[in-house]
Structures are given as structure tokens and as C-alpha cells.
Design a protein around this motif. Structure first.
Motif, PDB file in Angstrom:
ATOM      1  N   PHE A  11      34.053  49.820  45.766  1.00  0.00           N
ATOM      2  CA  PHE A  11      35.010  49.205  44.840  1.00  0.00           C
ATOM      3  C   PHE A  11      34.974  47.682  44.936  1.00  0.00           C
ATOM      4  CE2 PHE A  11      36.690  53.429  45.454  1.00  0.00           C
ATOM      5  CZ  PHE A  11      36.908  53.825  44.142  1.00  0.00           C
ATOM      6  N   PHE A  12      33.766  47.144  45.151  1.00  0.00           N
ATOM      7  CA  PHE A  12      33.614  45.698  45.243  1.00  0.00           C
ATOM      8  C   PHE A  12      32.839  45.226  44.018  1.00  0.00           C
ATOM      9  CE2 PHE A  12      31.792  41.728  46.781  1.00  0.00           C
ATOM     10  CZ  PHE A  12      32.877  41.161  47.430  1.00  0.00           C
ATOM     11  N   PRO A  13      33.318  44.175  43.321  1.00  0.00           N
ATOM     12  CA  PRO A  13      32.592  43.699  42.135  1.00  0.00           C
ATOM     13  C   PRO A  13      31.174  43.262  42.490  1.00  0.00           C
ATOM     14  CG  PRO A  13      34.807  42.790  42.176  1.00  0.00           C
ATOM     15  CD  PRO A  13      34.586  43.449  43.502  1.00  0.00           C
ATOM     16  N   ILE A  14      30.191  43.736  41.737  1.00  0.00           N
ATOM     17  CA  ILE A  14      28.803  43.341  41.969  1.00  0.00           C
ATOM     18  C   ILE A  14      28.284  42.459  40.835  1.00  0.00           C
ATOM     19  CG2 ILE A  14      28.216  45.332  43.404  1.00  0.00           C
ATOM     20  CD1 ILE A  14      27.066  46.671  40.924  1.00  0.00           C
ATOM     21  N   GLU A  15      29.042  42.378  39.761  1.00  0.00           N
ATOM     22  CA  GLU A  15      28.659  41.503  38.656  1.00  0.00           C
ATOM     23  C   GLU A  15      29.925  41.028  37.962  1.00  0.00           C
ATOM     24  OE1 GLU A  15      25.253  42.630  36.226  1.00  0.00           O
ATOM     25  OE2 GLU A  15      26.438  42.122  34.444  1.00  0.00           O
ATOM     26  N   TYR A  16      29.963  39.730  37.679  1.00  0.00           N
ATOM     27  CA  TYR A  16      31.146  39.128  37.068  1.00  0.00           C
ATOM     28  C   TYR A  16      30.667  38.210  35.945  1.00  0.00           C
ATOM     29  CZ  TYR A  16      35.350  36.248  36.622  1.00  0.00           C
ATOM     30  OH  TYR A  16      36.441  35.590  36.138  1.00  0.00           O
ATOM     31  N   GLY A  65      41.922  39.493  50.653  1.00  0.00           N
ATOM     32  CA  GLY A  65      43.076  40.265  50.189  1.00  0.00           C
ATOM     33  C   GLY A  65      42.689  41.288  49.150  1.00  0.00           C
ATOM     34  N   ALA A  66      41.779  40.887  48.247  1.00  0.00           N
ATOM     35  CA  ALA A  66      41.316  41.814  47.219  1.00  0.00           C
ATOM     36  C   ALA A  66      40.540  42.971  47.836  1.00  0.00           C
ATOM     37  CB  ALA A  66      40.439  41.069  46.211  1.00  0.00           C
ATOM     38  N   THR A  95      39.985  42.123  40.744  1.00  0.00           N
ATOM     39  CA  THR A  95      38.886  41.613  39.929  1.00  0.00           C
ATOM     40  C   THR A  95      39.087  40.149  39.581  1.00  0.00           C
ATOM     41  OG1 THR A  95      38.579  43.803  38.957  1.00  0.00           O
ATOM     42  CG2 THR A  95      37.605  41.947  37.790  1.00  0.00           C
ATOM     43  N   GLU A  96      40.310  39.791  39.259  1.00  0.00           N
ATOM     44  CA  GLU A  96      40.571  38.430  38.803  1.00  0.00           C
ATOM     45  C   GLU A  96      40.363  37.392  39.902  1.00  0.00           C
ATOM     46  OE1 GLU A  96      44.465  38.983  37.131  1.00  0.00           O
ATOM     47  OE2 GLU A  96      43.652  39.400  35.141  1.00  0.00           O
TER      48      GLU A  96
END
Length: 743
Positions: free
Chosen positions: A107-112, A165-166, A195-196
Motif C-alpha cells: 500500500f505504498f505509492p509507486i507512481e505519482y 506517518g502515511a 497519498t496526498e
């Protein structure tokens, strides 16, 4: 004398320390590259869950203030609900978007991806070393296609804290949120917030996103505001809807498609926001049943006047709502809404209940699910909610009025006003200025307290329709006028209902599903007064959509939402609603302290900093403002101390982050949230609520709400407080908060 000098020196030292700390807090709360947008805000995230296995689209949400549209995609369970979140998209308007993809296992962003028109960047994340605060990324310029080589970047402490924290929210909470029943709202809000945080990373100059880093640029503002929101905005109340095809959302679902979109046309964004305006707005004001009114500032009162009245009227344009109330059941003490008239621009929409009929500019209309267009983009449309036809009028200012046929040929209505009407309306439904205390005012501006003799006849007559003064908005049959419905002597006395009838009515209401206050009390009164169980539907209509300050009963805890207090600045005022019982959620005025001293667990005061005290603190430390009139008794107890932003650190292992509030739902979970040693009664217990700029009028700057406040009452009950919002009144501040406490 020596002891006295020591005490004076200690107090002087404490004062200087506070002076320096306050100034330091106000100067260093955010880095120079981030310009916080105003105060910490309480917002509502309206969410409709898309329970449909044919699409990976899992939820559609709307931020109540910014009107940002947010979509989450992921794998689905057998029932069509989200199993996980693997893609996120947010649209501020048709030109601006932020899109993220997740590693499904971590659940970690890999693309933003952040984009405005044809400018933007895609940030790919390869690795994050949380121990050393190093993140491996590369970045692509969307417009030019140029890819900057992969680099390792060491994050500054503030960005690392936000990102950690995220990650914690994901790892500790999303896994349980995915599998627990009824937790889709928690999953959605945590996914959005985490995400933000990546907007904070892309603003770092080391990333090389030059257009993003240019101060004042559109991409910079978009990234910075999103970063600040991830840190300071708390979604206080998530309203969930289950997506039931067919529905107006079908068009939106088809518009965005079954997979995430990188380009959404103007029609998709506009349609999405319009649908939410119509389907998921927070209806602040309402009138249901034997009229139970909720004002635009969420003050609840009953109004049984018989005749025609100004419900709400703009002070800056011709927007106005008038209502007709009649004693349909011949009760001699209770009325109901039987007609409503709405002025929007040059059009007048009138609806009557007996028979149910709709008129536009006095001409009868047949309203279907296809909207009727009025002038200046206003509309009328029919929807079906819980099997009942609901008519929605949307004004050119995007105000919305929802009306349904209630029991005994009556009408129930709810109103959602646009933010630009704040402080610019008057009427039975208040002035929308954020202060409940001044909602009951006559047309002439005289403030009154709620009582039978104050309401009737003076208050009622001041808002009564005058044919010479007021526009004609209500529909009249031939030969009828406002005088045909006027009785200035009604009601002659309050209702008198037996205990047996009230007990029967309460059981009827609870069985029907009315559980939140004030709607449960409204339902009990209506059913008991009319002997008509169908009035439960009016209360259910009121309960739906509402952000209430009602009581939620868990198995072994009580919850009180949106508890609201007011405090005067610097000088205490006896009418301040600043005393609270943690065990009941009730708020009392300062002048009533001696009377309810055996129930009061917390007292608020603003002396250059709004602060919550334990009652004993005022007596042991002789805070004289609370000693007049004197209290014969006071309750002991303790409240967790937070004095400065440094105390409100999201990484402090001795604190409980506010994001965990929704996951603490039992007595054991409250117990586990406490320090092992926390539970000793103290006579000096207080917690600050906001930061301030010391020496500059003691102006509050932001809410200290990163962490919860734990408390222990004199009865040995433990609980938590989540501060959610604050604002200014004419004389001071108002503050709202939620409480969970062991039974």
C-alpha cells in the motif's frame, strides 16, 4: 518573603518561556516553501461506494470545501466492494489532476503524477529507506518526455515525518480496514490522506520538478496546497453511500470508465461535481415532522407557529424560501409544513402537499427524473431516496433544497447553502455565521432565548409573511391569501404527553431505525403527538445526510459528535457555553456552573490561548473568573496536557494520533490507548487547543489536533477527545470536538 520572591521569579520565568515558545511556534510551524492556506479546517468527505464487480472503480468522493473530486480504484471482493486500493485520482477542476498508483501488497505509492493542462510530472518511486529518510526516485516531464535519471534523495525532517506517518497509517490500519465490515470509509480517508503526502515530496528542489518548484506557479500551488491539506485538514465526518445501479452515478461511472483515467474531459469533472451537489451535499438546515427546525448553524429547535413564514432570506440577492404551516391533525398544539415557495433568480418554484403539486411561476409542472431547466442554470429534478420521491431545486448559486412528501400530507425539507451565503441570510433558519448562540433573532435583529413565551407570538409574528412587504412565493388557490392560513394565537400552550405514550413512541422510532439525536427526540414527539407511526419516516429523512451532534451507542462506549462550545476572548462571559460533561456530551453556560458542578468534567477558557481545563484546576489554582458565582463542589479528573506544537508531534510514541480515532471503538481499545501510568487524578490538568501569535492580539493560528486528548473522569471512566474545528464569533471563539468514553 523569600518564598514569595521565589514564586514570583518562577512565574516570571514561566511567562518569558511561554512568550518565546509561542513566538517560536508561530514562526516555525511550516517550512518557508509552504504557505498554509488559512486555519486548520474541518471538512466533510462525501463518499459513494461503488459496489460493482464489473468495474475496479471502488469509490467516488467529494471534498466539501474545495469541491475536489476523488476516485479510488482497486481489486474487489465478491460483493463488489473494495478489497484494496491500487489507484487514486483527484480532480480540482477539468484542468488539474493528481494521480497515484500503489503497490498492492505494501500500500505504498509507486507512481505519482501531477498535471495542469499539458504541464506536469510523473514521479516513480523505487525504494524508501525509512530508517535513514532516503527515497529513490526518477521523474519524467510529461510535456517534453524528458526523464531525469534515478536518484537517491534524503528527505528533510518534516517531509520524512509526514511520509512515515502515511506509511504507518497504511501498514497499521489499511490491512484491518480492508477486512473489517463497514470500514470502507476509513479505508478511503486514510488512502487519500496518505497519498496526498507525496505532494510534499514533489515540491522538494532536489527532485528537479522545476515548474512545480517555481513559487506562484499553478503546479506549485496545486502541490503545496495538497501537501498542506495532507498535514492539516481533518475529514471530520465521512458520509457513505452505497452505489445502487441504476442511479445518476451510472453516467459518472461510465464517464470515467472501469480503469483509471489520465485525462478526464470537462464533462466528466463537471458531471461528477454536479451529481455530488445533488446527491451528497451536507444539508445544514432542515424542517421535518411537527416542525423540528435545524438552523444553518446546526441549532435545533421546535417551531409550531400556524401560518406562513420566512424560512430563509438572502440579504444580498433575491433568494428566499417561504413556508406554510398548518395544524393538519387538529392537535391544537402542533403544526406541519404544507407548502414551500422558493425564489431563485427571476423564477418562483412552489410546492404544495395537499394535493402534491409543483408550480413554476404559478404554472403547474410535471417533474420527472429528467431535470427541468430554469433561468441562470437553476434546475428542478426528482430522485428516489429510500423508496420516496424527493424533489431537488438547485439554484443558480448552487444552493440546494430537497423536499419530500411526509406523513399526513405534510412536507419535509432540507437546505444546503453555498459557502458564499455565510453571514448573508436571515429567517427562521438562522444567519449561517457559525455561531449557534445568535440563531434565534427576530426580523428586527433582536436576539431571544428559546422559550414558549419568547417564540409566541413575538418571534413568530416577526417572521410572518406580510403581503405588503414580502414577495408572493407560495401557491394560493383562487380566493385564498396568506390571511387564510394565519392564526396568531396558535399554539396556546405546549403539548402535554403521557409517559406511557412517550415510551411507546420511543420504541416505535428505535425499531424504525431512528437512532441519532436530535432526530430520535423529534421522532418520539411526532409519533406521540399524532399517534401516527409513519412520522418515523420524517425523522429518518432528517437523519439521512446530516452531520449531527448526536450520541452513538457502541457496546461498551458512548460517542458524542460535534460537541460545540463558545468562549469569550480574554474576559470570561457568564453566557459562554464553555462547560462540558464528558459522560453525556452536554454543554452548559458558565453561569450554570454551580447548578451542574456535579456533572462538569471540563471547562474551556480563552486567555490568550483557548484551553481546556479540569474543573479542579480552577479552584486549586484560584482562577477567579470561574469562582463567581461560587461552586460548592467540583469534579476531579485529569486531561492529557498538550501545550505547544512540539507536544502535538505525530511521531511521539507517547501520543495517540487523531487518525486512529475511528479505530477506537470499544472500552478495551480506549484502555489500550492509555499510558500504563495514566490514571492518576491531578489538580492541575489542562490542554491547549490552538497555537497563537503571542503579543499580537493573542490571535489563534491553527488547531492542535494531530493527536487525541486522553482523559480520566472522577468516576474512573477513560476516554478520548478529537478536536475537529474552530472559528471566530463576535466576542471570541467556537470550538467543536468529538468524545468517546467508557460506559
Amino acid at each position: 518573603m523569600t518564598n514569595l520572591l521565589k514564586k514570583l521569579f518562577f512565574l516570571f520565568f514561566l511567562f518569558i518561556t511561554c512568550l518565546l515558545s509561542c513566538k517560536k511556534d508561530s514562526d516555525s510551524s511550516v517550512p518557508n516553501t509552504i504557505n498554509p492556506i488559512g486555519n486548520v479546517e474541518q471538512k466533510v468527505l462525501y463518499t459513494i461506494e461503488v459496489k460493482d464487480k464489473t468495474t475496479s472503480l471502488g469509490s467516488i468522493s467529494l471534498d466539501s470545501a474545495s469541491k475536489k473530486l476523488i476516485l479510488l480504484y482497486g481489486k474487489k471482493k465478491e460483493d463488489g466492494s473494495l478489497l484494496n486500493v491500487n489507484q487514486y485520482a483527484s480532480f480540482i477542476d477539468q484542468n488539474s489532476s493528481i494521480i497515484a498508483k500503489f503497490n498492492e501488497n505494501s500500500f505504498f505509492p509507486i507512481e505519482y503524477r501531477i498535471k495542469y493542462l499539458d504541464e506536469g510530472y510523473t514521479l516513480k518511486v523505487y525504494k524508501y529507506d525509512s530508517n535513514n529518510g532516503i527515497i529513490d526516485v526518477d521523474i519524467t516531464n510529461i510535456k517534453t518526455g524528458v526523464v531525469n535519471p534515478k536518484k537517491s534523495i534524503k528527505l528533510d525532517n518534516e517531509t520524512k515525518t509526514k511520509l512515515d506517518g502515511a506509511v504507518t497509517l497504511y501498514n497499521n490500519n489499511l490491512k484491518s480496514a480492508r477486512v473489517a465490515a463497514g470500514t470502507v470509509c476509513q479505508l478511503i480517508t486514510i488512502a487519500i490522506k496518505a497519498t496526498e503526502v507525496f505532494s510534499c515530496i514533489i515540491t522538494l528542489p532536489e527532485i528537479g520538478a522545476t515548474e512545480v518548484f517555481v513559487p506562484g506557479g499553478v503546479l506549485n500551488k496545486l502541490a503545496v496546497q495538497t501537501c498542506v491539506q495532507a498535514s492539516t485538514v481533518y475529514y471530520n465526518s465521512t458520509v457513505c453511500r452505497t452505489y445502487p445501479p441504476p442511479n445518476p452515478l451510472q453516467a459518472l461511472k461510465d464517464c470515467f470508465g472501469p480503469e483509471i483515467v489520465y485525462t478526464a474531459g470537462t464533462g466528466c469533472i463537471a458531471s461528477g461535481i454536479q451529481i455530488f451537489f445533488q446527491q451528497a451535499s451536507n444539508y445544514l438546515a432542515q424542517s421535518t415532522g411537527d416542525p423540528h427546525l435545524t438552523t444553518t448553524d446546526s441549532y435545533h429547535y421546535d417551531f409550531q407557529g400556524l401560518g406562513e413564514f420566512t424560512a430563509i432570506k438572502s440579504t444580498v440577492d433575491n433568494f428566499e424560501i417561504q413556508v406554510r404551516q398548518e395544524d393538519i391533525n387538529n392537535t391544537k398544539f402542533a403544526t406541519m409544513n404544507t407548502a414551500i415557495g422558493i425564489q431563485t433568480g427571476s423564477d418562483v418554484v412552489s410546492i404544495t402537499s395537499k394535493p402534491l403539486a409543483i408550480y413554476v411561476n404559478n404554472q403547474s409542472q410535471a417533474v420527472s427524473t429528467t431535470p427541468i431547466s430554469l433561468k441562470n442554470n437553476a434546475t428542478i429534478a426528482k430522485t428516489i431516496e429510500n423508496g420516496v420521491d424527493v424533489y431537488s431545486i438547485t439554484t443558480s448559486n448552487r444552493d440546494i433544497i430537497k423536499i419530500r412528501l411526509g406523513s399526513s400530507n405534510s412536507l419535509d425539507y432540507k437546505i444546503s447553502l453555498s459557502d458564499n451565503r455565510k453571514g448573508k441570510v436571515i429567517g427562521l433558519l438562522g444567519n449561517y455565521d457559525g455561531d449557534q448562540a445568535n440563531d434565534l433573532q427576530t426580523r428586527e435583529g433582536k436576539q431571544i432565548s428559546y422559550s414558549f413565551t419568547n417564540l409566541y407570538p413575538t418571534y413568530a409574528d416577526s417572521w410572518r409573511i406580510d403581503e405588503k412587504r414580502d414577495p408572493k412565493l407560495l401557491y394560493y388557490e383562487p380566493g385564498k391569501s396568506t390571511q387564510s392560513f394565519t392564526d396568531r394565537s396558535f399554539p396556546k400552550s405546549p403539548a402535554v404527553l403521557t409517559a406511557e405514550k412517550l415510551a411507546w413512541a420511543k420504541n416505535t422510532c428505535l425499531t424504525a431505525g431512528v437512532t441519532s439525536e436530535p432526530f430520535l427526540s423529534n421522532c418520539i414527539y411526532d409519533v406521540a403527538a399524532t399517534n401516527d407511526a409513519s412520522f418515523t419516516k420524517s425523522s429518518l429523512f432528517g437523519q439521512q445526510d446530516a452531520v449531527t451532534n448526536g450520541t452513538t451507542n457502541q457496546d461498551d462506549i458512548l460517542e458524542f459528535k460535534n460537541v460545540r462550545i463558545t468562549v469569550s476572548k480574554i474576559t470570561d462571559t457568564v453566557t459562554d457555553s464553555c462547560l462540558v460533561s464528558f459522560s453525556t456530551g452536554k454543554v452548559y453556560q458558565l453561569k450554570d456552573g454551580p447548578k451542574y458542578a456535579d456533572q462538569i468534567d471540563g471547562t474551556f477558557r480563552d486567555y490568550c490561548r483557548p484551553t481546556l481545563f479540569s474543573p479542579s484546576d480552577h479552584f486549586v489554582n484560584k482562577r477567579s473568573a470561574y469562582l463567581n458565582p461560587p461552586w460548592n463542589i467540583y469534579r476531579k479528573g485529569t486531561i492529557e496536557t498538550i501545550g505547544f506544537p512540539a507536544d502535538d508531534n505525530s511521531k511521539d510514541p507517547n501520543r495517540v494520533n487523531s487518525a486512529l480515532y475511528d479505530f477506537i471503538n470499544s472500552s478495551n481499545e480506549i484502555e489500550n490507548a492509555f499510558y500504563s501510568h495514566y490514571g492518576v487524578f491531578t489538580t492541575d490538568s489542562q490542554t491547549a487547543i490552538t497555537t497563537v501569535i503571542w503579543g499580537e492580539g493573542c490571535e489563534p493560528t491553527q488547531l492542535l489536533n494531530t493527536n487525541l486528548r486522553r482523559f480520566l473522569t472522577q468516576d474512573g471512566k477513560k476516554g478520548i477527545i478529537r478536536f475537529t474545528d474552530w472559528g471566530k464569533t463576535a466576542n471570541g471563539l467556537w470550538i467543536t470536538f468529538d468524545i468517546k468514553i467508557q460506559k
